[in-house]
Design a protein around this motif. Structure first.
Motif, PDB file in Angstrom:
ATOM      1  N   GLU A  22      -4.147   7.021  -2.697  1.00  0.00           N
ATOM      2  CA  GLU A  22      -3.642   5.698  -2.233  1.00  0.00           C
ATOM      3  C   GLU A  22      -3.743   4.550  -3.545  1.00  0.00           C
TER       4      GLU A  22
ATOM      5  N   LYS B 179       0.916  -1.182  -0.061  1.00  0.00           N
ATOM      6  CA  LYS B 179      -0.100  -0.079  -0.066  1.00  0.00           C
ATOM      7  C   LYS B 179       1.041   1.279   0.001  1.00  0.00           C
ATOM      8  N   THR B 180       0.620   2.247  -0.897  1.00  0.00           N
ATOM      9  CA  THR B 180       1.311   3.381  -1.041  1.00  0.00           C
ATOM     10  C   THR B 180       0.498   4.556  -0.940  1.00  0.00           C
ATOM     11  N   VAL B 181       0.942   5.550   0.025  1.00  0.00           N
ATOM     12  CA  VAL B 181      -0.124   6.701   0.209  1.00  0.00           C
ATOM     13  C   VAL B 181       0.852   8.043  -0.205  1.00  0.00           C
TER      14      VAL B 181
END
Length: 185
Positions: free
Chosen positions: A152, A144-146
């Motif tokens: 996201e 998961k990348t924010v």
């Protein structure tokens, strides 16, 4: 190899800043790793006891009466501190710093480029980059990348990709090529 130099111990009082230098008159060399001194010299300065050993290769081990221990490389570029509660702090020559929280077995690394990495005992890893982006790798392979803006992306091990925009819109791209779009409103 036996050196005829007497090792030097320096003790600094943490309260007053006074420095005392002690030369030991009796020196021998122990077996591996080689040590320049035989006795553990303790000096008490205003309630703080410090014991220090200087090894043949120049690295030092310093013991404090509160239970902490410090190891310093011969050139002083690397320092490792073992705290009384089991935590460990390592400082590298490049300015990086690693800290182990012993109770949770979590490593927190501060890199010289400004990024930070948290490694949890369950295999999860969180990386915080200088631009504000955070990436979390889960034990099952999900990432998961924010971004700093709040967007996201979630990449699942099966190839499914979920993108969530700042306004809440979702885009789901499945491994079979199917795409679903969901609006927030």
């Amino acid at each position: 190899i036996v050196e005829n130099k007497e090792p030097e111990i320096s003790v600094t009082s943490h309260k007053s800043g006074n420095r005392e230098t002690v030369n030991l008159s009796e020196t021998t060399i122990d077996s591996a790793p080689r040590v320049k001194q035989t006795e553990a010299r303790q000096v008490e300065a205003e309630g703080i006891q410090i014991r220090e050993k200087v090894f043949e290769d120049g690295h030092k081990e310093i013991w404090y009466n509160n239970g902490n221990r410090k190891e310093v490389s011969g050139d002083g570029s690397r320092v490792k501190i073992f705290y009384y509660n089991g935590d460990v702090k390592e400082t590298g020559s490049d300015g990086s710093e690693r800290y182990l929280y012993s109770q949770t077995q979590t490593w927190h690394t501060k890199c010289s480029d400004g990024s930070e990495v948290l490694q949890f005992s369950n295999g999860q890893q969180e990386t915080r980059y200088g631009d504000g982006t955070t990436s979390i790798s889960f034990p099952d392979g999900t990432i998961k990348t924010v971004t700093l803006a709040g967007e996201e992306t979630i990449q699942f091990p099966d190839g499914t990709l979920v993108t969530v925009s700042v306004n809440g819109d979702r885009r789901l791209e499945m491994a079979n090529g199917q795409v679903e779009e969901h609006t927030a409103s």
